[in-house]
Write an enzyme that holds these catalytic residues in place. Structure first.
Site, PDB file in Angstrom:
ATOM      1  N   HIS A  45      46.215   8.102 -48.585  1.00 24.90           N
ATOM      2  CA  HIS A  45      46.215   8.236 -50.049  1.00 24.90           C
ATOM      3  C   HIS A  45      47.008   9.468 -50.480  1.00 24.90           C
ATOM      4  O   HIS A  45      47.815   9.407 -51.414  1.00 24.90           O
ATOM      5  CB  HIS A  45      44.768   8.339 -50.536  1.00 24.90           C
ATOM      6  CG  HIS A  45      44.640   8.726 -51.969  1.00 24.90           C
ATOM      7  ND1 HIS A  45      44.902   7.855 -53.011  1.00 24.90           N
ATOM      8  CD2 HIS A  45      44.275   9.897 -52.561  1.00 24.90           C
ATOM      9  CE1 HIS A  45      44.699   8.460 -54.163  1.00 24.90           C
ATOM     10  NE2 HIS A  45      44.327   9.697 -53.929  1.00 24.90           N
ATOM     11  N   HIS A  53      50.142  10.947 -53.556  1.00 26.58           N
ATOM     12  CA  HIS A  53      50.314  12.198 -54.298  1.00 26.58           C
ATOM     13  C   HIS A  53      51.585  12.967 -53.952  1.00 26.58           C
ATOM     14  O   HIS A  53      52.268  13.488 -54.840  1.00 26.58           O
ATOM     15  CB  HIS A  53      49.105  13.108 -54.055  1.00 26.58           C
ATOM     16  CG  HIS A  53      47.870  12.685 -54.772  1.00 26.58           C
ATOM     17  ND1 HIS A  53      47.723  12.811 -56.138  1.00 26.58           N
ATOM     18  CD2 HIS A  53      46.710  12.135 -54.312  1.00 26.58           C
ATOM     19  CE1 HIS A  53      46.525  12.362 -56.492  1.00 26.58           C
ATOM     20  NE2 HIS A  53      45.897  11.940 -55.410  1.00 26.58           N
ATOM     21  N   GLU A 103      45.826   9.737 -60.928  1.00 20.52           N
ATOM     22  CA  GLU A 103      45.386   8.741 -59.959  1.00 20.52           C
ATOM     23  C   GLU A 103      45.795   7.321 -60.338  1.00 20.52           C
ATOM     24  O   GLU A 103      46.237   6.553 -59.485  1.00 20.52           O
ATOM     25  CB  GLU A 103      43.862   8.798 -59.783  1.00 20.52           C
ATOM     26  CG  GLU A 103      43.361  10.046 -59.087  1.00 20.52           C
ATOM     27  CD  GLU A 103      43.698  10.070 -57.593  1.00 20.52           C
ATOM     28  OE1 GLU A 103      44.293   9.097 -57.084  1.00 20.52           O
ATOM     29  OE2 GLU A 103      43.369  11.084 -56.941  1.00 20.52           O
ATOM     30  N   SER A 127      49.204   4.204 -53.434  1.00 18.86           N
ATOM     31  CA  SER A 127      48.735   4.209 -52.052  1.00 18.86           C
ATOM     32  C   SER A 127      47.851   3.005 -51.764  1.00 18.86           C
ATOM     33  O   SER A 127      47.230   2.922 -50.707  1.00 18.86           O
ATOM     34  CB  SER A 127      47.951   5.501 -51.757  1.00 18.86           C
ATOM     35  OG  SER A 127      46.821   5.613 -52.610  1.00 18.86           O
TER      36      SER A 127
END
Length: 500
Positions: free
Chosen positions: A331, A336, A376, A395
Site C-alpha cells: 500500500h 503513497h 487515500e 494500491s
C-alpha cells in the site's frame, strides 16, 4: 429535545420493558420513576465508592484518585479521565495497554508520549479515555500489574495537558510519535488474515521491532524479503501496472516511470525504504520513516508536518494479496510513494500535517476523515476524464476500477462536507470526492482551515533547522517577513531577467 418530550419518550421506553428493568408492571407517574431511579443510582454509587475506599486502604488507589472517582456523574454514565502511564523500556508496550483499555470497555480519545527524567521510566504516556466508573477501577488495578509499567496516575479531565496537546517541535521528536492503533494487529484481532499463522506473526514482530527501535538520523534497515512476500507483491504489481495508464492521474504516471528506473520498482523486486526515501528527498524533501503498523491519526499527521511519511515494511498475508485490512509496504510503496515525490501533492500533505499540530481531538477526527477521502481515496478531473490520486485506490486494483465505474456516488470536493462524511473501511467506498486538480484541493483546504481551526496561533516549518515554529510573537513574525521579503526580491529579479 424539550424536557416534556424527553420524559414522555422515557416513560414509553420504561413501560415497554418494565419487567426486565425491575419496575412494577403498572402505570407509574414520572415522579415515581424519577424517585426509583434516584434510589437505584444511590445504591450503585454507594457500592462503587465503598469499593474505591477499599482499594485506597489496600494501596491500589491514591487518596487523590479516590477523590477523583467520586465525581458527580452517574455510575452507569461514562466520563472522560486521563491516565499518565510510566513505561520502563519504551513505547513497545503501548499497543497492549490500549488493548487492555478496550477490554475494560474504555475508548481512547487522545494519546501523547513524552520522555521522562524520572529514574526507571523511559516515557510517560498520557491517555485520555472515555470509560465507565466501575471498569476504571479495575483498569487501574490491571495496568499496575503490568511488568512493563512503572507507574499509573489518574488525572482529572480538566488537567492542562489534555487541553493543550503536545506536538513535536523538532523532527527528532518524531521518535515519540509511534503510537499504534491495535484494531488490525495480527496478534490481537481474530479477523486478521494472519491471526492463525504463527510464522507470519513472528515475521511481523521481527519487522515491527525495527520500527520500534529506529531513531531519527539512522539509515532504514534493509529487509531481505522472502519468496512468499515477493510473490504477494508481484500479484498486486502486475494487475496495477495494467491500470495505471488509464486510471491514475498524470502526476502519478510521471513519477511511476522514474521509480522503476531509479528505485528498482519491478514485479519481482520489493523496493527498499531507504532507496525510495532518498529518491523522494531529492524531488520534494519528503523522507520515509519505518512504522510498526497503523499509527494513531495525531502521530501520523504530525509526521507529515516535517515532510516525513511513516511507512510500514511488512507485506500483507499471502492468503489475501489483493486486500489488506491495514497499511502494508504494498500500500505504501505503490500507493503513497509516487505522489509524495510530486511537488504539489507533497505540499498538500505537509499543510494537512501542519494544520493538525495542536488541534483538538474533534479537529483531528476531521483531518483524519479529510485524509481518508483525499490522500487515500481521492479522485480528480483530467480533461473530460476522472482519474485517481488516492493511495488506497492506487494500491488496490479492485477498488481502483470500482471508484471510476458508475456504481459509487461521486461528489465535488468540499472540505466542509468531506471532513464529516461517514466512511467505512471494510469494503469499497460508496462515496468519493472529486477535485478539479491537486492545486484546487490544496487551495480549498487552506481556506477551510483558516475558517475553522480553533488553535490560537499559526505554525510554520523551518526546513533549515527542521523545526516547527509557533508564530506567537512579533519577533517571530518579523523573522518570517524578512525571509519572505528576500524570496519576493529574488522572484522580481528572475522576472526582470526573463524579460531580457
Amino acid at each position: 429535545m424539550k424536557a416534556a418530550e424527553m420524559n414522555r419518550e422515557r416513560f414509553a421506553i420504561n413501560k415497554s420493558y418494565s419487567i426486565e428493568n425491575g419496575y412494577p408492571a403498572r402505570r407509574r407517574s414520572l415522579v415515581v420513576d424519577a424517585k426509583f431511579e434516584t434510589t437505584i443510582n444511590k445504591q450503585k454509587q454507594q457500592s462503587w465508592l465503598e469499593e474505591a475506599q477499599r482499594l485506597s486502604c489496600d494501596g491500589e488507589l491514591s487518596e487523590e484518585e479516590v477523590f477523583l472517582v467520586q465525581s458527580p456523574c452517574e455510575p452507569d454514565q461514562s466520563q472522560q479521565v486521563a491516565l499518565v502511564v510510566g513505561l520502563i523500556d519504551g513505547v513497545g508496550a503501548l499497543p497492549r495497554i490500549i488493548k487492555t483499555i478496550e477490554n475494560f470497555k474504555g475508548t481512547v480519545l487522545h494519546v501523547e508520549t513524552r520522555s521522562c527524567p524520572r529514574k526507571g521510566v523511559a516515557f510517560d504516556v498520557l491517555l485520555k479515555l472515555d470509560i465507565l466508573r466501575e471498569p476504571l477501577l479495575n483498569l487501574l488495578k490491571s495496568l499496575r500489574q503490568g511488568s512493563a509499567i512503572a507507574s499509573v496516575k489518574l488525572l482529572s479531565e480538566h488537567h492542562s495537558s489534555i487541553k493543550e496537546p503536545w506536538f513535536p517541535k523538532h523532527i527528532s521528536e518524531l521518535d515519540m510519535c509511534n503510537h499504534l492503533m491495535t484494531k488490525f494487529e495480527p496478534d490481537l484481532d481474530m479477523d486478521h488474515p494472519g491471526f492463525s499463522d504463527p510464522e507470519y506473526r513472528a515475521r511481523r514482530k521481527e519487522i515491527a521491532d525495527i520500527a520500534f527501535t529506529y531513531r531519527h538520523g539512522e539509515s532504514i534497515p534493509r529487509i531481505k524479503y522472502r519468496e512468499e512476500e515477493i510473490e504477494t507483491w508481484k500479484a498486486v504489481f502486475i494487475e496495477l501496472e495494467k491500470l495505471i495508464p488509464t486510471h491514475a492521474c498524470k502526476e502519478y504516471r510521471m513519477v511511476w516511470e522514474a521509480l522503476k528506473n531509479d528505485c528498482g520498482y519491478a514485479a519481482d523486486n520489493i523496493p527498499q525504504l531507504q532507496d525510495v526515501s532518498n529518491f523522494m528527498k531529492r524531488r520534494t524533501g519528503f523522507t520515509l520513516r519505518p512504522a510498526a503498523g497503523l499509527l494513531t491519526a495525531r502521530d501520523f499527521l504530525a509526521s507529515l508536518a516535517f515532510r516525513v511519511f511513516q511507512c510500514t515494511q511488512y507485506i500483507r498475508h499471502h492468503s489475501s494479496p489483493h486486500h489488506s485490512p491495514e497499511p502494508d509496504a504494498i500500500h505504501e510503496l505503490l500507493g503513497h510513494a509516487p505522489l509524495l515525490a510530486e511537488p504539489s501533492f507533497a505540499q498538500f500533505s505537509q499543510e494537512l500535517g501542519l494544520a493538525s499540530l495542536g488541534a483538538s481531538d474533534e479537529e483531528i477526527e476531521k483531518f483524519a476523515t479529510m485524509y481518508w477521502f483525499t490522500v487515500e481515496f481521492g479522485l480528480c478531473r483530467e480533461g473530460d476524464e476522472i482519474r485517481a490520486w488516492g493511495a488506497g485506490l492506487l494500491s488496490s486494483f479492485g477498488e481502483l476500477q470500482h471508484s471510476l465505474s458508475d456504481k459509487p456516488d461521486k461528489r465535488d470536493f468540499d472540505p466542509a462536507t468531506t471532513s464529516v462524511q461517514p466512511y467505512q473501511d471494510q469494503d469499497y467506498q460508496d462515496v468519493y470526492f472529486v477535485a478539479q486538480n491537486l492545486e484546487d484541493a490544496q487551495e480549498k483546504f487552506r481556506r477551510w482551515t483558516v475558517q475553522t481551526l480553533s488553535r490560537p496561533y499559526e505554525v510554520r516549518y523551518e526546513p533549515f533547522s527542521q523545526t516547527v515554529q509557533i508564530l506567537d510573537s512579533v519577533d517571530k513574525m518579523e523573522s518570517l517577513g524578512a525571509a519572505l521579503k528576500t524570496e519576493v526580491m529574488r522572484l522580481n529579479n528572475a522576472i526582470v531577467k526573463m524579460k531580457f
